[in-house]
Scaffold this motif. Structure first.
Motif, PDB file in Angstrom:
ATOM      1  N   VAL A  52      43.110 135.107  13.786  1.00 30.90           N
ATOM      2  CA  VAL A  52      44.568 135.028  13.977  1.00 30.90           C
ATOM      3  C   VAL A  52      44.704 133.431  14.341  1.00 30.90           C
ATOM      4  O   VAL A  52      44.468 132.803  15.126  1.00 30.90           O
ATOM      5  N   ILE A  53      45.303 132.684  13.214  1.00 33.86           N
ATOM      6  CA  ILE A  53      45.560 131.284  13.446  1.00 33.86           C
ATOM      7  C   ILE A  53      46.928 131.045  13.557  1.00 33.86           C
ATOM      8  O   ILE A  53      47.845 131.303  12.768  1.00 33.86           O
ATOM      9  N   LEU A  54      47.455 130.082  14.263  1.00 38.39           N
ATOM     10  CA  LEU A  54      48.766 129.670  14.540  1.00 38.39           C
ATOM     11  C   LEU A  54      48.644 127.968  14.049  1.00 38.39           C
ATOM     12  O   LEU A  54      47.826 127.289  14.604  1.00 38.39           O
ATOM     13  N   GLU A  55      49.463 127.484  13.240  1.00 39.25           N
ATOM     14  CA  GLU A  55      49.557 126.275  12.842  1.00 39.25           C
ATOM     15  C   GLU A  55      50.944 125.636  13.393  1.00 39.25           C
ATOM     16  O   GLU A  55      52.034 126.062  13.006  1.00 39.25           O
ATOM     17  N   ILE A  56      50.881 124.595  14.110  1.00 38.90           N
ATOM     18  CA  ILE A  56      51.989 123.846  14.756  1.00 38.90           C
ATOM     19  C   ILE A  56      52.419 122.627  13.758  1.00 38.90           C
ATOM     20  O   ILE A  56      51.508 122.080  13.566  1.00 38.90           O
ATOM     21  N   GLY A  57      53.595 122.586  13.240  1.00 35.48           N
ATOM     22  CA  GLY A  57      54.228 121.742  12.330  1.00 35.48           C
ATOM     23  C   GLY A  57      53.318 121.601  11.168  1.00 35.48           C
ATOM     24  O   GLY A  57      52.677 120.625  10.568  1.00 35.48           O
ATOM     25  N   PHE A  58      53.735 122.493  10.395  1.00 33.53           N
ATOM     26  CA  PHE A  58      52.710 122.908   9.127  1.00 33.53           C
ATOM     27  C   PHE A  58      52.906 122.226   8.067  1.00 33.53           C
ATOM     28  O   PHE A  58      52.392 122.132   7.050  1.00 33.53           O
ATOM     29  N   GLY A  59      54.054 121.354   7.992  1.00 34.68           N
ATOM     30  CA  GLY A  59      54.493 120.665   6.866  1.00 34.68           C
ATOM     31  C   GLY A  59      54.557 121.414   5.508  1.00 34.68           C
ATOM     32  O   GLY A  59      54.992 122.328   5.357  1.00 34.68           O
ATOM     33  N   SER A  60      53.609 120.841   4.561  1.00 34.22           N
ATOM     34  CA  SER A  60      53.751 121.325   3.240  1.00 34.22           C
ATOM     35  C   SER A  60      53.141 122.951   3.398  1.00 34.22           C
ATOM     36  O   SER A  60      53.387 123.476   2.010  1.00 34.22           O
ATOM     37  N   GLY A  61      52.424 123.208   4.195  1.00 34.59           N
ATOM     38  CA  GLY A  61      51.829 124.540   4.218  1.00 34.59           C
ATOM     39  C   GLY A  61      50.499 124.536   3.337  1.00 34.59           C
ATOM     40  O   GLY A  61      49.863 125.944   3.594  1.00 34.59           O
ATOM     41  N   HIS A  62      49.950 123.627   3.350  1.00 39.28           N
ATOM     42  CA  HIS A  62      48.619 123.595   2.616  1.00 39.28           C
ATOM     43  C   HIS A  62      47.387 124.344   3.494  1.00 39.28           C
ATOM     44  O   HIS A  62      46.878 125.113   3.011  1.00 39.28           O
TER      45      HIS A  62
ATOM     46  N   THR B  88      50.223 132.314  11.085  1.00 40.67           N
ATOM     47  CA  THR B  88      51.619 132.130  11.562  1.00 40.67           C
ATOM     48  C   THR B  88      51.850 130.437  11.619  1.00 40.67           C
ATOM     49  O   THR B  88      50.714 129.898  12.017  1.00 40.67           O
ATOM     50  N   GLY B  89      52.951 130.272  11.369  1.00 41.21           N
ATOM     51  CA  GLY B  89      53.354 128.616  11.448  1.00 41.21           C
ATOM     52  C   GLY B  89      54.548 128.586  12.123  1.00 41.21           C
ATOM     53  O   GLY B  89      55.629 129.149  11.827  1.00 41.21           O
ATOM     54  N   VAL B  90      54.535 127.330  12.811  1.00 41.16           N
ATOM     55  CA  VAL B  90      56.039 127.094  13.209  1.00 41.16           C
ATOM     56  C   VAL B  90      56.107 125.680  12.949  1.00 41.16           C
ATOM     57  O   VAL B  90      55.174 124.610  12.886  1.00 41.16           O
ATOM     58  N   GLU B  91      57.542 125.427  12.625  1.00 40.64           N
ATOM     59  CA  GLU B  91      57.834 124.001  11.738  1.00 40.64           C
ATOM     60  C   GLU B  91      59.343 123.895  12.139  1.00 40.64           C
ATOM     61  O   GLU B  91      60.238 124.936  12.379  1.00 40.64           O
ATOM     62  N   ILE B  92      59.779 122.777  12.326  1.00 45.81           N
ATOM     63  CA  ILE B  92      61.272 122.354  12.590  1.00 45.81           C
ATOM     64  C   ILE B  92      62.188 122.220  11.469  1.00 45.81           C
ATOM     65  O   ILE B  92      63.080 122.094  11.589  1.00 45.81           O
ATOM     66  N   ILE B  93      61.503 121.843  10.163  1.00 42.39           N
ATOM     67  CA  ILE B  93      62.220 121.558   8.879  1.00 42.39           C
ATOM     68  C   ILE B  93      62.638 122.869   8.246  1.00 42.39           C
ATOM     69  O   ILE B  93      61.729 123.592   7.754  1.00 42.39           O
ATOM     70  N   PRO B  94      63.873 123.370   8.014  1.00 41.76           N
ATOM     71  CA  PRO B  94      64.167 124.518   7.550  1.00 41.76           C
ATOM     72  C   PRO B  94      63.399 124.958   6.084  1.00 41.76           C
ATOM     73  O   PRO B  94      63.185 125.909   5.707  1.00 41.76           O
ATOM     74  N   ALA B  95      63.812 123.968   5.282  1.00 41.66           N
ATOM     75  CA  ALA B  95      63.007 123.949   3.903  1.00 41.66           C
ATOM     76  C   ALA B  95      61.733 124.250   3.681  1.00 41.66           C
ATOM     77  O   ALA B  95      61.108 125.089   3.048  1.00 41.66           O
ATOM     78  N   LEU B  96      61.113 123.839   4.796  1.00 38.63           N
ATOM     79  CA  LEU B  96      59.283 124.145   4.706  1.00 38.63           C
ATOM     80  C   LEU B  96      59.174 125.476   5.440  1.00 38.63           C
ATOM     81  O   LEU B  96      58.362 126.259   4.648  1.00 38.63           O
ATOM     82  N   VAL B  97      59.788 125.581   6.283  1.00 39.94           N
ATOM     83  CA  VAL B  97      59.830 127.277   6.797  1.00 39.94           C
ATOM     84  C   VAL B  97      60.366 128.287   5.764  1.00 39.94           C
ATOM     85  O   VAL B  97      59.509 129.350   5.412  1.00 39.94           O
ATOM     86  N   GLU B  98      61.495 128.003   4.972  1.00 42.54           N
ATOM     87  CA  GLU B  98      61.649 128.827   3.846  1.00 42.54           C
ATOM     88  C   GLU B  98      60.584 128.911   2.845  1.00 42.54           C
ATOM     89  O   GLU B  98      60.070 130.093   2.287  1.00 42.54           O
TER      90      GLU B  98
END
Length: 149
Positions: free
Chosen positions: A45-55, A68-78
């Motif tokens: 189980v992996i958590l990426e903080i600030g995943f950006g592009s999601g690559h 699971t990823g955490v990001e502050i930019i709404p468009a990247l989360v979506e």
């Protein structure tokens, strides 16, 4: 120092980064090396903080990891959520609960340089509370002494 500058700063971050939708093959090689060095294999189980592009999230999911990823930019989360990831908007302390959210590997690629010393210390404490026994934190950040990091 007030942190209310951050939302404005990151409004143009996507244009600045100019990420490609398609993951360059060289990233797969880098991610393979990083995962091996971290000693975690699917179905970890992996958590990426600030995943950006999601690559990285995309790579990990394709390999069989639970992401699971955490990001502050709404468009990247979506975008990450549309691709099937558990994608949370905000900062880790506000969107993760150590009583519920547990990880084998926490990844922070090129994130620490965006944080204050106090935020890094808080993130490290939080990470310790989110990791399963034997869990690892993998952090990468640019070398400030080298012009191209």
């Amino acid at each position: 120092m007030s942190q209310d500058w951050r939302p404005r700063f990151y409004d143009d971050y996507l244009a600045f980064k100019a990420w490609e939708d398609k993951r360059p093959l060289v990233l797969d090689e880098i991610f393979d090396i990083e995962a091996e060095r971290a000693g975690k294999a699917p179905p970890a189980v992996i958590l990426e903080i600030g995943f950006g592009s999601g690559h990285f999230l995309d790579w990990a999911a394709a390999k069989g990891y639970n992401t699971t990823g955490v990001e502050i930019i709404p468009a990247l989360v979506e975008s990450a959520a549309r691709r099937g990831h558990r994608a949370l908007r905000g900062v880790p302390r506000e969107v993760l609960n150590p009583e519920v959210d547990r990880f084998d590997l926490i990844v922070a690629f090129d994130v620490f340089e965006h944080l204050t010393i106090e935020e890094i210390a808080d993130f490290l404490r939080l990470s310790a509370s989110l990791l399963n026994p034997g869990g690892r934190l993998l952090a990468r950040f640019p070398n400030g002494l080298v012009p191209f990091g």
